[in-house]
Design a protein around this motif. Structure first.
Motif, PDB file in Angstrom:
ATOM      1  N   LEU A 117      41.434  46.175  37.228  1.00 18.08           N
ATOM      2  CA  LEU A 117      41.160  44.835  37.734  1.00 18.08           C
ATOM      3  C   LEU A 117      41.760  43.770  36.829  1.00 18.08           C
ATOM      4  N   HIS A 118      42.675  42.992  37.370  1.00 16.33           N
ATOM      5  CA  HIS A 118      43.265  41.902  36.603  1.00 16.33           C
ATOM      6  C   HIS A 118      42.421  40.646  36.775  1.00 16.33           C
ATOM      7  N   ILE A 119      42.566  39.726  35.844  1.00 18.83           N
ATOM      8  CA  ILE A 119      41.674  38.579  35.761  1.00 18.83           C
ATOM      9  C   ILE A 119      41.733  37.699  37.008  1.00 18.83           C
ATOM     10  N   ASP A 120      42.924  37.484  37.586  1.00 16.73           N
ATOM     11  CA  ASP A 120      43.022  36.623  38.763  1.00 16.73           C
ATOM     12  C   ASP A 120      42.283  37.231  39.945  1.00 16.73           C
ATOM     13  N   PHE A 121      42.371  38.543  40.084  1.00  9.25           N
ATOM     14  CA  PHE A 121      41.676  39.219  41.175  1.00  9.25           C
ATOM     15  C   PHE A 121      40.166  39.147  40.970  1.00  9.25           C
ATOM     16  N   GLU A 122      39.731  39.489  39.774  1.00  8.88           N
ATOM     17  CA  GLU A 122      38.289  39.530  39.509  1.00  8.88           C
ATOM     18  C   GLU A 122      37.661  38.146  39.594  1.00  8.88           C
ATOM     19  N   GLY A 127      35.871  35.816  43.611  1.00  9.94           N
ATOM     20  CA  GLY A 127      35.007  34.644  43.543  1.00  9.94           C
ATOM     21  C   GLY A 127      34.885  33.911  44.865  1.00  9.94           C
ATOM     22  N   ARG A 128      35.873  34.052  45.741  1.00 10.61           N
ATOM     23  CA  ARG A 128      35.828  33.374  47.031  1.00 10.61           C
ATOM     24  C   ARG A 128      34.786  33.951  47.978  1.00 10.61           C
ATOM     25  N   LEU A 129      34.208  35.048  47.590  1.00  3.77           N
ATOM     26  CA  LEU A 129      33.144  35.636  48.408  1.00  3.77           C
ATOM     27  C   LEU A 129      31.818  34.914  48.223  1.00  3.77           C
ATOM     28  N   PHE A 130      31.773  33.981  47.245  1.00  2.00           N
ATOM     29  CA  PHE A 130      30.490  33.347  46.907  1.00  2.00           C
ATOM     30  C   PHE A 130      30.669  31.837  46.776  1.00  2.00           C
ATOM     31  N   ASP A 132      28.572  29.555  45.897  1.00  2.00           N
ATOM     32  CA  ASP A 132      27.860  28.885  44.805  1.00  2.00           C
ATOM     33  C   ASP A 132      28.302  29.345  43.422  1.00  2.00           C
ATOM     34  N   ARG A 133      29.436  30.030  43.342  1.00  2.00           N
ATOM     35  CA  ARG A 133      29.900  30.505  42.033  1.00  2.00           C
ATOM     36  C   ARG A 133      31.037  29.631  41.513  1.00  2.00           C
ATOM     37  N   ARG A 134      30.978  29.295  40.232  1.00  2.70           N
ATOM     38  CA  ARG A 134      32.054  28.556  39.588  1.00  2.70           C
ATOM     39  C   ARG A 134      33.054  29.540  38.993  1.00  2.70           C
ATOM     40  N   ASN A 135      34.291  29.094  38.818  1.00  2.00           N
ATOM     41  CA  ASN A 135      35.317  29.943  38.222  1.00  2.00           C
ATOM     42  C   ASN A 135      34.876  30.459  36.851  1.00  2.00           C
ATOM     43  N   HIS A 140      27.076  35.360  37.535  1.00  2.00           N
ATOM     44  CA  HIS A 140      26.633  35.174  38.910  1.00  2.00           C
ATOM     45  C   HIS A 140      26.217  36.532  39.478  1.00  2.00           C
ATOM     46  N   PRO A 141      24.973  36.690  39.925  1.00  2.04           N
ATOM     47  CA  PRO A 141      24.477  37.998  40.381  1.00  2.04           C
ATOM     48  C   PRO A 141      25.300  38.605  41.517  1.00  2.04           C
ATOM     49  N   GLY A 142      25.664  37.776  42.491  1.00  2.00           N
ATOM     50  CA  GLY A 142      26.449  38.289  43.611  1.00  2.00           C
ATOM     51  C   GLY A 142      27.816  38.777  43.171  1.00  2.00           C
ATOM     52  N   HIS A 143      28.445  38.007  42.296  1.00  2.00           N
ATOM     53  CA  HIS A 143      29.761  38.387  41.793  1.00  2.00           C
ATOM     54  C   HIS A 143      29.680  39.652  40.961  1.00  2.00           C
ATOM     55  N   GLN A 144      28.653  39.765  40.156  1.00  2.00           N
ATOM     56  CA  GLN A 144      28.470  40.975  39.358  1.00  2.00           C
ATOM     57  C   GLN A 144      28.313  42.201  40.261  1.00  2.00           C
TER      58      GLN A 144
END
Length: 222
Positions: A117-122, A127-130, A132-135, A140-144
């Protein structure tokens, strides 16, 4: 022709690409065509048998696979309604596959799977799946949960450093040297497996009505 076997392959990329090609083919027949209808009927039956109902042979959460299948069913309902299988008349739903074992940070295999997993993807893509998440918010629980799922998919598909690490490194180096050129570059195995994880998690969120309206799933590097 699409077969049930192509959707049951232990690599969602295969079935998704077959569905994408099939979607393109059916969309080119937006008129009454008896010969095409004769081919469409068994195709729809196979698709339903693979993806719909409790006895589905190849249930999937893959967002794109489901998107193409919905498009094919909608096409048939509009242009060839008499050929629509009874299972997708009225209310119907996709079959739900068994859960993928997520790999949370610190779990056995998690650090190794994270190498793909590269940083831009992760950060940006996932991140666009959530909404309420900031870059770069890794708490973020959902992102985790999404990252853990992707790691689990990568791991379950068989990515290991000993078998794919050096190969993926060479693929990435060759792509860098060749530039854009006239031929598309080969993709790392880890990249492909990561995208499979992303799209299956996106489908999981969509099923719960949790996909942001503005979420975009293209134009990103993994």
């Amino acid at each position: 022709a699409l077969t049930i076997d192509s959707l049951a392959v232990n690599d969602a990329y295969v079935g998704e690409r077959m569905l994408a090609a099939s979607y393109g083919i059916v969309m080119s027949h937006q008129h009454t065509d008896v010969d095409f209808a004769a081919c469409l009927v068994p195709f729809l039956d196979q698709l339903v048998s693979a993806l719909v109902g409790q006895s589905a042979s190849a249930p999937t959460h893959h967002f794109l696979a489901r998107h193409y299948a919905r498009g094919i069913f909608a096409f048939a309902a509009k242009f060839y309604p008499s050929n629509l299988p009874s299972a997708i008349r009225g209310t119907w739903s996709f079959a739900t596959p068994g859960p993928v074992q997520p790999l949370a940070k610190g779990a056995p295999g998690a650090e190794e799977a994270s190498q793909t997993l590269h940083i831009d993807f992760e950060n940006y893509t996932m991140g666009r799946l959530f909404e309420d998440r900031r870059n770069y918010d890794k708490n973020h629980p959902g992102h985790q949960a999404a990252v853990a799922h992707v790691r689990g998919v990568v791991w379950s598909l068989g990515w290991r450093t000993v078998t794919f690490g050096e190969l993926d490194r060479r693929i990435a180096e060759d792509a860098y040297r060749s530039g854009r050129g006239d031929r598309p570059s080969a993709e790392r195995y880890g990249k492909k497996y990561g995208w499979i994880g992303f799209f299956t998690y996106a489908g999981h969120l969509e099923e719960q009505g949790l996909i942001p309206v503005e979420a975009s799933f293209s134009g990103f590097d993994i």
